[in-house]
Design a protein around this motif. Structure first.
Motif, PDB file in Angstrom:
ATOM      1  N   LEU A 149       0.767  -1.283   0.039  1.00  0.00           N
ATOM      2  CA  LEU A 149      -0.063  -0.003  -0.145  1.00  0.00           C
ATOM      3  C   LEU A 149       0.802   1.128   0.027  1.00  0.00           C
ATOM      4  N   GLY A 155       1.242   1.632  -4.667  1.00  0.00           N
ATOM      5  CA  GLY A 155      -0.061   1.667  -3.813  1.00  0.00           C
ATOM      6  C   GLY A 155      -0.638   2.872  -3.635  1.00  0.00           C
ATOM      7  N   VAL A 263      -4.816  -3.390  -3.110  1.00  0.00           N
ATOM      8  CA  VAL A 263      -4.173  -4.791  -2.991  1.00  0.00           C
ATOM      9  C   VAL A 263      -4.757  -6.093  -2.673  1.00  0.00           C
TER      10      VAL A 263
END
Ligand SMILES: NC(=O)C1=CN([C@@H]2O[C@H](COP(=O)(O)OP(=O)(O)OC[C@H]3O[C@@H](n4cnc5c(N)ncnc54)[C@H](O)[C@@H]3O)[C@@H](O)[C@H]2O)C=CC1
Ligand SMILES: CC(=O)C(=O)O
Ligand SMILES: [Mg+2]
Length: 372
Positions: A149, A155, A263
């Motif tokens: 992330l 991310g 994710v």
């Protein structure tokens, strides 16, 4: 019995099938152990510790495979390892055959007796030789998700725990078994908002009793999954139908429901993965993106923390290894239905029904194949 422990050869796989303490137990029971040089070298088990435990050290895998009556490993045999197996030799390791037709063919052709850690059962309906690695992988899944992330990793830039005044990230875990509960615990420990989905109402009740209001439990339907995809920063795939290929629970077109930079961690990748867009990755190259969503699909996650994993795995496998060595494979499998449930391939026969079904082989019940 002469037991062989080769060095693992999968990408960044440093686990080993027996610790020096395990070697000592086998030797105390009258067996011999041959360990390939450096098999435990990456995790603080040098050859000298194996020698001190009573093992002989072999210079290469070929001599371990050629001499041993039983091979104890961690990961599924790679093609070059399948070729070294011989008829009647025992292979005790993870196999994950349903999504792996090439390995299945190799093991059938070898004539070996292949017992899969992941389908050995216990009296409570659990999978005692999968569980320790599922504990590890479930916990690691959240570390992996948190890392993915971060902006530098592509991310969305969300910190799972949030900070005072800023909401935490959201984690959805699909599958509330051993991987699922461990992922949920880690995510809650970080302070994330966590939901868990399962098809088993008794399991959801159990999770609710354990965690109360801190964990949201949801019955797993397509609608429930779609709702979760829309809100989640990280989705963990943790489902299992034992021995079978994982059901595909998220299709590619559903990725657009997710926030960019979110994710997917597909722990179920060793059974083929539960997201349509999953393909197995390695510790060296763990992630890739599809439609703006990072995918982490490492098929041997516990190999990343190989020392902890080896200790946890061998605690669980050693009693079964001792039973196989002490009684011989036939008697050990006849005596214990739970160990027998681990038998996937026996002298050219596919003895695990889900594997036979998924790969189009005739199914030969374990008892029939053992007594043939
Ligand atoms: N990638 C890796 O390195 C590792 C992968 N694994 C894999 O993780 C997976 C999960 O393992 P465990 O947690 O030990 O299994 P488990 O049997 O403890 O839990 C699986 C859960 O999935 C649930 N489930 C089945 N179908 C479902 C569906 N359609 N929707 C929601 N839930 C569903 C079951 O009810 C069960 O509670 C397995 O494929 C295992 O091989 C395990 C360890 C390491
Ligand atoms: C379970 C499994 O596949 C692993 O530990 O690598
Ligand atoms: Mg695996």
């Amino acid at each position: 019995m002469l037991i062989g422990v080769p060095k693992e050869i999968k990408n960044h796989e440093y686990r080993v099938g027996l610790t020096p303490a395990g070697v000592k137990e086998l030797i105390r029971n009258g067996h011999k152990v041959l360990v390939q040089t450096l098999a435990g070298g990456g995790i603080g088990f040098p050859d000298d510790q194996y020698r001190a435990a009573g093992a002989e050290i072999a210079s290469d895998a070929a001599s371990v495979f050629a001499k041993a009556e039983m091979i104890i490993k961690v990961k599924e045999p790679q093609p070059e390892e399948c070729k070294m197996l011989r008829p009647g030799q025992i292979l005790f390791t993870y196999l994950h055959l349903a999504p792996d037709p090439e390995q299945t063919r190799g093991l059938i052709d070898s004539g070996a007796i292949a017992i899969a850690y992941e389908t050995v059962t216990d009296a409570r309906g659990g999978l005692p030789l999968l569980a320790p690695m599922s504990e590890v992988a479930g916990r690691m899944a959240i570390q992996a998700a948190a890392h993915c992330l971060e902006k530098a990793q592509g991310g969305s830039g969300v910190l799972l725990g949030g900070v005072p005044g800023v909401a935490p990230g959201k984690v959805s875990v699909i599958g509330g078994g051993v991987v699922g509960i461990n992922a949920a615990r880690m995510a809650m420990g970080l302070g994330a908002e966590v939901s868990i989905l399962d098809r088993s109402l008794p399991r959801l009740k159990e999770l609710d009793m354990i965690f109360g209001g801190r964990l949201k439990t949801l019955y797993s339907t397509e609608d429930a999954i779609e709702n979760e995809l829309a809100g989640a920063d990280a989705v963990i795939g943790a489902v299992l139908v034992p021995g079978a290929a994982a059901p595909k629970l998220v299709r590619r077109e559903q990725l657009k429901l997710m926030k960019p930079g979110s994710v997917l961690v597909d722990v179920a990748i060793d059974q083929g993965g539960c997201f349509e867009t999953s393909r197995a990755t390695t510790h060296q190259n763990p992630t890739y993106g599809v439609d703006g969503i990072t995918h982490y699909c490492v098929a041997n996650m516990p190999g990343g923390v190989a020392r902890t994993s080896t200790l946890a795995l061998t605690n669980a496998t050693l009693p079964f290894a001792l039973a196989l060595a002490n009684r011989g494979w036939k008697q050990a499998l006849l005596d214990d239905v739970h160990l027998r449930n681990g038998l996937n391939i026996c002298r050219g026969n596919v003895t695990y029904e889900a594997v036979a079904h998924d790969l189009g082989y005739d199914y030969v019940p374990a008892l029939t194949a053992i007594e043939a």
